[in-house]
Design an enzyme around this catalytic site. Structure first.
Site, PDB file in Angstrom:
ATOM      1  N   ASP A   1       1.040   3.310 -29.184  1.00 30.40           N
ATOM      2  CA  ASP A   1       0.594   3.917 -27.934  1.00 30.40           C
ATOM      3  C   ASP A   1       0.414   2.823 -26.888  1.00 30.40           C
ATOM      4  O   ASP A   1       0.305   1.641 -27.215  1.00 30.40           O
ATOM      5  CB  ASP A   1      -0.722   4.654 -28.156  1.00 30.40           C
ATOM      6  CG  ASP A   1      -1.003   5.711 -27.102  1.00 30.40           C
ATOM      7  OD1 ASP A   1      -0.183   5.869 -26.169  1.00 30.40           O
ATOM      8  OD2 ASP A   1      -2.037   6.386 -27.188  1.00 30.40           O
TER       9      ASP A   1
ATOM     10  N   HIS B   1      -4.452   4.148 -34.094  1.00 30.94           N
ATOM     11  CA  HIS B   1      -3.673   5.343 -33.766  1.00 30.94           C
ATOM     12  C   HIS B   1      -4.098   5.790 -32.384  1.00 30.94           C
ATOM     13  O   HIS B   1      -5.136   6.409 -32.210  1.00 30.94           O
ATOM     14  CB  HIS B   1      -3.915   6.444 -34.798  1.00 30.94           C
ATOM     15  CG  HIS B   1      -3.056   7.641 -34.569  1.00 30.94           C
ATOM     16  ND1 HIS B   1      -3.573   8.887 -34.403  1.00 30.94           N
ATOM     17  CD2 HIS B   1      -1.714   7.756 -34.461  1.00 30.94           C
ATOM     18  CE1 HIS B   1      -2.588   9.752 -34.203  1.00 30.94           C
ATOM     19  NE2 HIS B   1      -1.453   9.082 -34.230  1.00 30.94           N
TER      20      HIS B   1
END
Length: 73
Positions: A6, A66
């Site tokens: 990300d 994450h």
């Protein structure tokens, strides 16, 4: 090298990048390497990702980022 999970770009052009996600059933290019956070200054002519140092005492071996988000005050 192993890809990022990300990215979050601040209004001033700094980008924080999370890398190293390990998930069951998902191929990992670096299965023994802990997760990392990188910083990239998109204002530079040739921006490059620089690994940020993580504080001592943090369990880096199990770091599995994450996603990522920032808060600007």
């Amino acid at each position: 090298e192993a890809g990022s999970e990300d990215i979050d770009i601040l209004p001033n052009g700094l980008a924080f990048i999370s890398s190293g996600l390990k998930y069951p059933g998902m191929k990992s290019f670096a299965p023994d390497k802990p997760g990392e956070i990188f910083l990239m200054d998109l204002n530079e002519d040739n921006p490059r990702a620089v690994e940020l140092r993580i504080s001592r005492g943090f369990d880096l071996a199990s770091f599995n980022p994450h996603g990522i988000s920032t808060y600007v005050d």
